[in-house]
Motif scaffolding. Sequence first.
Motif, short mmCIF file in Angstrom:
data_model
loop_
_atom_site.label_atom_id
_atom_site.label_comp_id
_atom_site.label_asym_id
_atom_site.label_seq_id
_atom_site.Cartn_x
_atom_site.Cartn_y
_atom_site.Cartn_z
N ALA A 57 0.81 -1.21 0.00
CA ALA A 57 0.00 0.00 0.00
C ALA A 57 0.85 1.26 0.00
CB ALA A 57 -0.93 0.00 1.21
N SER A 58 2.09 1.17 0.47
CA SER A 58 2.94 2.35 0.54
C SER A 58 3.73 2.58 -0.74
CB SER A 58 3.91 2.23 1.72
OG SER A 58 4.81 1.15 1.48
N GLN A 59 3.62 1.70 -1.71
CA GLN A 59 4.37 1.84 -2.95
C GLN A 59 3.46 2.39 -4.05
OE1 GLN A 59 5.82 -2.06 -3.71
NE2 GLN A 59 7.40 -1.96 -2.14
N PRO A 60 3.96 3.38 -4.83
CA PRO A 60 3.12 3.90 -5.93
C PRO A 60 2.99 2.88 -7.04
CG PRO A 60 5.31 4.88 -5.98
CD PRO A 60 5.23 4.04 -4.73
N SER A 61 1.81 2.80 -7.60
CA SER A 61 1.54 1.86 -8.67
C SER A 61 0.30 2.30 -9.42
CB SER A 61 1.33 0.46 -8.11
OG SER A 61 0.88 -0.41 -9.13
N VAL A 62 0.19 1.88 -10.66
CA VAL A 62 -1.00 2.17 -11.44
C VAL A 62 -2.21 1.47 -10.84
CG1 VAL A 62 -2.06 1.88 -13.71
CG2 VAL A 62 0.34 2.49 -13.54
N PHE A 63 -2.00 0.31 -10.26
CA PHE A 63 -3.09 -0.50 -9.73
C PHE A 63 -3.37 -0.23 -8.26
CE2 PHE A 63 -0.96 -2.94 -13.09
CZ PHE A 63 -1.98 -2.89 -14.03
N ASN A 64 -2.63 0.66 -7.63
CA ASN A 64 -2.80 0.96 -6.22
C ASN A 64 -3.63 2.23 -6.09
OD1 ASN A 64 -2.64 1.27 -3.50
ND2 ASN A 64 -0.43 1.37 -3.37
N SER A 65 -4.93 2.08 -5.87
CA SER A 65 -5.80 3.24 -5.80
C SER A 65 -5.73 3.95 -4.46
CB SER A 65 -7.25 2.83 -6.07
OG SER A 65 -7.66 1.91 -5.08
N THR A 66 -5.13 3.34 -3.45
CA THR A 66 -5.06 3.97 -2.13
C THR A 66 -3.77 4.73 -1.92
OG1 THR A 66 -4.11 1.96 -1.16
CG2 THR A 66 -6.52 2.17 -1.13
N TYR A 67 -2.85 4.70 -2.86
CA TYR A 67 -1.58 5.40 -2.69
C TYR A 67 -1.80 6.90 -2.66
CZ TYR A 67 3.10 7.16 -3.42
OH TYR A 67 4.28 7.84 -3.28
N GLY A 68 -1.29 7.55 -1.65
CA GLY A 68 -1.37 9.00 -1.55
C GLY A 68 -2.66 9.54 -0.97
N THR A 69 -3.54 8.69 -0.48
CA THR A 69 -4.80 9.20 0.06
C THR A 69 -4.61 9.87 1.41
OG1 THR A 69 -5.27 7.02 1.00
CG2 THR A 69 -6.24 7.53 -1.15
N ASP A 70 -3.56 9.52 2.13
CA ASP A 70 -3.31 10.14 3.42
C ASP A 70 -2.44 11.39 3.30
OD1 ASP A 70 -4.74 8.14 4.64
OD2 ASP A 70 -2.99 6.89 4.94
N ALA A 71 -1.93 11.68 2.11
CA ALA A 71 -1.05 12.82 1.92
C ALA A 71 -1.85 14.12 1.88
CB ALA A 71 -0.27 12.65 0.62
N ALA A 72 -1.17 15.21 2.21
CA ALA A 72 -1.80 16.53 2.15
C ALA A 72 -1.98 16.93 0.68
CB ALA A 72 -0.92 17.55 2.87
N PRO A 73 -2.94 17.80 0.39
CA PRO A 73 -3.13 18.23 -1.00
C PRO A 73 -1.89 18.95 -1.52
CG PRO A 73 -4.75 19.28 0.46
CD PRO A 73 -3.90 18.39 1.29
N ALA A 74 -1.60 18.78 -2.80
CA ALA A 74 -0.40 19.36 -3.39
C ALA A 74 -0.55 20.85 -3.65
CB ALA A 74 -0.07 18.64 -4.69
#
Length: 91
Positions: A57-74
């Motif tokens: 879940a902590s790795q970016p991927s095309v198939f990982n829809s949960t990546y970056g959901t906890d991050a602050a808006p850019a």
Amino acid sequence: MTSKTSLTRSGWGIIVLTAAALALGGCGRKGPLELPPTASNTAPTAQVTGDTETERASQPSVFNSTYGTDAAPAAPKGSKKSFILDPLLGN
């Protein structure tokens, strides 16, 4: 004798585009991918590689829809722009 219902250039274009869409829409089959003829049908045994759900879940991927959901808006939120239908929509 000429017919009054002859197709114009745009009429033929619509017919050709419709036929192409129907032909391309029928390509392929629905279902899972097929194995190559040399592959076996047995499923590979699960090997323990130390890869856990939290690591995936902590790795970016095309198939990982949960990546970056906890991050602050850019970018900061912008100002509201008026739109012609705002009075109708109640905004």
